[in-house]
Design an enzyme around this catalytic site. Sequence first.
Site, PDB file in Angstrom:
ATOM      1  CE  LYS A 131      81.165  72.225  73.901  1.00  0.00           C
ATOM      2  NZ  LYS A 131      80.413  72.378  75.155  1.00  0.00           N
ATOM      3  N   GLY A 168      76.073  78.028  81.080  1.00  0.00           N
ATOM      4  CA  GLY A 168      75.510  77.946  82.428  1.00  0.00           C
ATOM      5  C   GLY A 168      74.591  79.090  82.807  1.00  0.00           C
ATOM      6  CB  ALA A 221      76.621  77.330  75.795  1.00  0.00           C
ATOM      7  N   GLY A 222      73.852  77.825  77.332  1.00  0.00           N
ATOM      8  CA  GLY A 222      72.883  78.872  77.648  1.00  0.00           C
ATOM      9  C   GLY A 222      71.439  78.417  77.723  1.00  0.00           C
ATOM     10  CG  ASN A 265      76.192  69.441  81.943  1.00  0.00           C
ATOM     11  OD1 ASN A 265      75.520  69.018  82.870  1.00  0.00           O
ATOM     12  ND2 ASN A 265      77.457  69.135  81.842  1.00  0.00           N
ATOM     13  CB  THR A 266      73.809  74.085  83.722  1.00  0.00           C
ATOM     14  OG1 THR A 266      75.178  74.128  83.315  1.00  0.00           O
ATOM     15  CG2 THR A 266      73.710  74.596  85.131  1.00  0.00           C
TER      16      THR A 266
END
Lengths: 333, 256
Positions: free
Chosen positions: B96, B157, B184-185, B206-207
């Site tokens: 990635k 994040g 993301a996001g 992830n977050t």
Amino acid sequence: MQEIKIIGSGVAGLCVAKELSDKGLKVLVIDKTDSPGPQSCSWWAGGMLAPWCEGESTEKIVVKLGKESIPWWSKNVDGVIKKGSLVIALSRDEPDLNRFGRRTEEFINVDNDEIGKLEPDLKDRFNKGLYFESEAHLSPRETLKSLKKDLLSKGVIFEKKEFNFSSDLNNNQDLIIDCRGLGSKDIQKDLRGVKGEMLIIYCPEINFTRPIRLLHPRIPLYIVPRGKGIYMLGATMIESDDSKNITARSLMELLNAAYAINPIFGEAKILEIGVDARPSYPDNIPSIRKKDNIISVNGLFRHGFLLAPALARMVSELIIDNKTPEIMSEYIG
Amino acid sequence: MKDFYGFKPKSQLMLGTAQYPSPSILVSSFKKSNASVATVSLRRESGNINSGNSFWSIIKDLNVKILPNTAGCHTVKEAVTTAHMAREIFKTKWIKLEVIGEEDTLQPDVFGLVEAAKILSEEGFEVFPYTTEDLVVADKLLKSGCKVLMPWGSPIGSGQGLNNIFGLKALRSHFPDIPMIIDAGIGLPSHATRAMEMGFDAVLLNTAVAKAGNPIMMAEAFSHAIVAGALGYESDPMEPRDMANPSTPIIGKAFL
């Protein structure tokens, strides 16, 4: 009387020694170095007794057991400062402050004026904060030294040698309490290191009186005053057993965060750079384990000074009253 | 379902391995999420190859496909070097590719991204480029050898969800055959559902899980959200209308 050998004299070993010798048991502390010193990771600790703040990212048992630390240390050493701790965030990171508040308890919300009253050097820099009034902090090195001195004065013997768990154990019927931290990885296979990096700086222009935590999405920083203009800045959390070198990035991030709290930190002198790896089990919660004549006390992660008193109490209850510790788990070796 | 460089995942959720309260919670979250791919950031979690062993063995035991990532790289050279390290450690051609261009928004430096993607593709890597929804950049990434795209939902994040629905729709319809992962996001399960409803092929996050108060429960929520969105898309949803349209037929209604 049976002798109890405590192996390792970091914060866990010393607290266990204190608790057992206070109960009238005969203990011998064995460490391969002249502790306390930089080889033990409690030497590099923040020394925050902050059970409620830790509740943001840890299990409830840590909060519960951590509360025992403040009266325990206050009773047994000088220098416990009970001025609470202050959690702040830059205005753009206020959502993080909201989340922190949602997941913790025993704090009051403070605004700019109140922050300024608590810590004049933060005045007009932060709009919102959380004040955890009941928390405390101490200076780890002074604390370890004074605990050892107290033990020596009560006749506890400290022996400098490396205890070999294969050869020394075979002909040994004594009770062994293994408090070696990451050094126990030889027999505690699920232990791992979580690298922490920290700085000790001198900045007499700033007069913080209590630990300050800056919430930040990438680098949660804390600053703990050690008195006389000295501060500890910490700490990174990296999945690694490496305890040798700080990376440029970590150093930069720690200093950047300090600078964000107050640009006067830009003038600070860097006294020490500390790196060590915290002994941790997969759930990041300490555990007491027992097999034959060995009791293992380990996995204190980032909670050495916070949880060692409760662990010491449990070890003493296990030995004297045969009471099962609240955080006992299977011996994995 | 489209495949990613020949890999057909059992689920369309990809999950990051950073920021969990503990490895135990990471493992439980993965199980509940049913994720098929784990991203691992080489820079933050490793220290060096030997010393990070305990954490690696935990990740390996997840038994999912590993997607190493060049998180935190700001230059082409850094990203390429990190990709080489990742190939050594994880024995995989997958990478990635993140080349960060701006520190506050962590948005990709698309110029560096295209350059690094070209270098790595030529070296035989299978590149998953973290990019914006920009069509021209997407085209250049494909021409530089990428066979998968990873457009952002919103900044890393931030938990803002899909910031530019129009742009993402345009990207999706412009390259209908290219496997695309929204990366993301993502903050909420509904964000992931929305991405899947729009026809994206997977979601990487992830977050949203790691920083939830209960990561394991949130992981489970995302596993359902992904399935809901994918089924919604596959089942060819109705078109929205401006006027009401009674679902109960009027004809045949009894006069009373």
